[in-house]
Structure formats: C-alpha cells, structure tokens
Write an enzyme that holds these catalytic residues in place. Sequence first.
Site, PDB file in Angstrom:
ATOM      1  N   THR A 144       0.813  -1.221   0.000  1.00 26.33           N
ATOM      2  CA  THR A 144       0.000   0.000   0.000  1.00 26.33           C
ATOM      3  C   THR A 144       0.845   1.269   0.000  1.00 26.33           C
ATOM      4  O   THR A 144       0.335   2.360  -0.254  1.00 26.33           O
ATOM      5  CB  THR A 144      -0.920   0.027   1.243  1.00 26.33           C
ATOM      6  OG1 THR A 144      -0.134  -0.160   2.423  1.00 26.33           O
ATOM      7  CG2 THR A 144      -1.962  -1.091   1.165  1.00 26.33           C
ATOM      8  N   HIS A 145       2.115   1.141   0.250  1.00 26.60           N
ATOM      9  CA  HIS A 145       2.975   2.331   0.373  1.00 26.60           C
ATOM     10  C   HIS A 145       4.216   2.179  -0.497  1.00 26.60           C
ATOM     11  O   HIS A 145       5.303   1.905   0.027  1.00 26.60           O
ATOM     12  CB  HIS A 145       3.377   2.531   1.840  1.00 26.60           C
ATOM     13  CG  HIS A 145       3.925   3.890   2.157  1.00 26.60           C
ATOM     14  ND1 HIS A 145       5.219   4.263   1.930  1.00 26.60           N
ATOM     15  CD2 HIS A 145       3.342   4.987   2.676  1.00 26.60           C
ATOM     16  CE1 HIS A 145       5.429   5.502   2.313  1.00 26.60           C
ATOM     17  NE2 HIS A 145       4.305   5.969   2.772  1.00 26.60           N
ATOM     18  N   PHE A 146       4.146   2.261  -1.830  1.00 32.25           N
ATOM     19  CA  PHE A 146       2.935   2.480  -2.598  1.00 32.25           C
ATOM     20  C   PHE A 146       2.862   1.357  -3.615  1.00 32.25           C
ATOM     21  O   PHE A 146       3.928   0.835  -3.993  1.00 32.25           O
ATOM     22  CB  PHE A 146       3.014   3.834  -3.306  1.00 32.25           C
ATOM     23  CG  PHE A 146       3.122   4.996  -2.340  1.00 32.25           C
ATOM     24  CD1 PHE A 146       1.984   5.578  -1.779  1.00 32.25           C
ATOM     25  CD2 PHE A 146       4.360   5.510  -1.982  1.00 32.25           C
ATOM     26  CE1 PHE A 146       2.087   6.658  -0.910  1.00 32.25           C
ATOM     27  CE2 PHE A 146       4.461   6.582  -1.113  1.00 32.25           C
ATOM     28  CZ  PHE A 146       3.332   7.160  -0.571  1.00 32.25           C
TER      29      PHE A 146
END
Lengths: 134, 137
Positions: free
Chosen positions: A37-39
């Site tokens: 999610t990051h990223f």
Amino acid sequence: MRGRIENWLRVETLEVEAGARPSVPGRVRADLELFATHFPRRPVLPGVLLLQGLIDLAADCLLETSGRHFQLEFLESARFRRPVGPDAELKLSVRIRPDLPGTVFSGTAEIEGGPAATVRTIAMRPVDAYPRAT
Amino acid sequence: MAFEPNSWVRATARAVAGEHFHIEGDDGPEVDPLMALEALGQSSALLMLLSHGLDQSGMLVSVGRIEVMGVIRPGQVLELRADVVPGREAWITAGTVSVHGRPVLAATDLMAVFVHAGDLEERASLERRMAHIAPRR
C-alpha cells in the site's frame, strides 16, 4: 525496542561501543505487507519508520547506559533525502548531542549512495515522565 | 471526514498498534506516537488528492518539529486536525492529534512534494479507496 526495528530491518549487528556512534546496519525486509500500500506502484519505506528506528536506537543506548526506559519527547529538523525501497542496505546511527541539555541525539539513516534521512534533534525523556491518561 | 480543499482537513482514525507501532508500556500496551504522525501525514495527503481530482498525491520530504504530549492506547480514536499551505511543488502541513480532546501529538512544518498519484497507485484502486474514506467528496 530494537525488536521493533527487526520487524522491518534484517539486522546484522548492533554496534555499540563506549564513546562511539551506535549504529544498526541491516537490510530492509522485502516481504513487508506495508509495501503493498505504500505504494503499490513504487514501494517505499515510510519515513516514520526511519524516524522510529533512530528513536528506538537512541532509547536502546539510554537503556544500556542508565538502566531507564526512554521515549521521544520531541524531534526537530528531519530530512528525507533518498527513498528507501525493499531490500535496501540500510544503516541507522545516532549520536549524543553534548551541545544541548538533556538527553538529545542526532541521527542518520544511510543507504548506498548517501543519507536517506537525517534528524538534527531527537530529544528523549523517561517513560514515567509522560502523562498517563486513559 | 470534513475538509476544505487546499486548506484544512478534520478526520478520525482508530489507533492500532500492529507489529510496527506496538509499545509495551509500564501500565499496558501503547501505540507509538509516530503512528499518529503517519495518520496526520496521510490525512494531509488525502486532502491534496481530494483537492486535485485524485491527480496529485505526495511524499514526505521533511519534518520541522513534532512533540509528543501524551500516551495513545490501542483502540482509541485519534482526532486529526491538519491545516495546509500549498505551493507550486510542495505543501506544508501543521496539525494536532488528540484523543478525547486531549492533545497527544503536535506537528509543524511537515513538507511533502507533489507526486503524480498515478505514479504511486492505479487510478481505479485509488478511487475505490476514496469511495470508502470520503464517500461524499
């Protein structure tokens, strides 16, 4: 506290010598869930984890020298200079700042090519000095 | 979540210790105050996304100052208040994180540079996430 660093960094050794600059070299784990999610298109270790690593290293040094547990009081002038990705070789190091009162450190997170993050001021205080509201 | 484009955002987030932000305090588990900093930074980035039609996100490049003012317990709701000053290539955030109205962290001069959101995340994924976080934007 160093155990938390090992959540995201495969630590090789902890180098602490009297009067020296304590440091933790290691490799950033490539299998961290947070990279999803990051990223998604550009995995980068969150800057707050670099800060956390430096703060934890400072806390470890204080625990070894004083026998007391310390946490962050305030932090000033942090710069993120290079992104840190999965599998990066990373070295965290802190240095006590004798020019300032209290338990104050500066810190650096280095990767190949130069500093990834620098922090001018990491001020620590004993854990029992915090307000203990519920 | 409430916001004024390019100006401010007010949001809440539940504090979760997880593997990265767990602290074993003297009187029970705590959440690392840096989790509050991360939440504040993310709320600021969400504001920039919403202010720019989901085209512009950002990456943190510097922190002026953060001050820890209290303990956060797992499960507590963080009240996030971020005020931003946008520029051409970057924006500056100042904000506070509170629990039950009690400040636990204050931050000033968080600077993030604009990054094309599509370079970080697929547009469809971003839209799904935004529909969950800010359904009435």
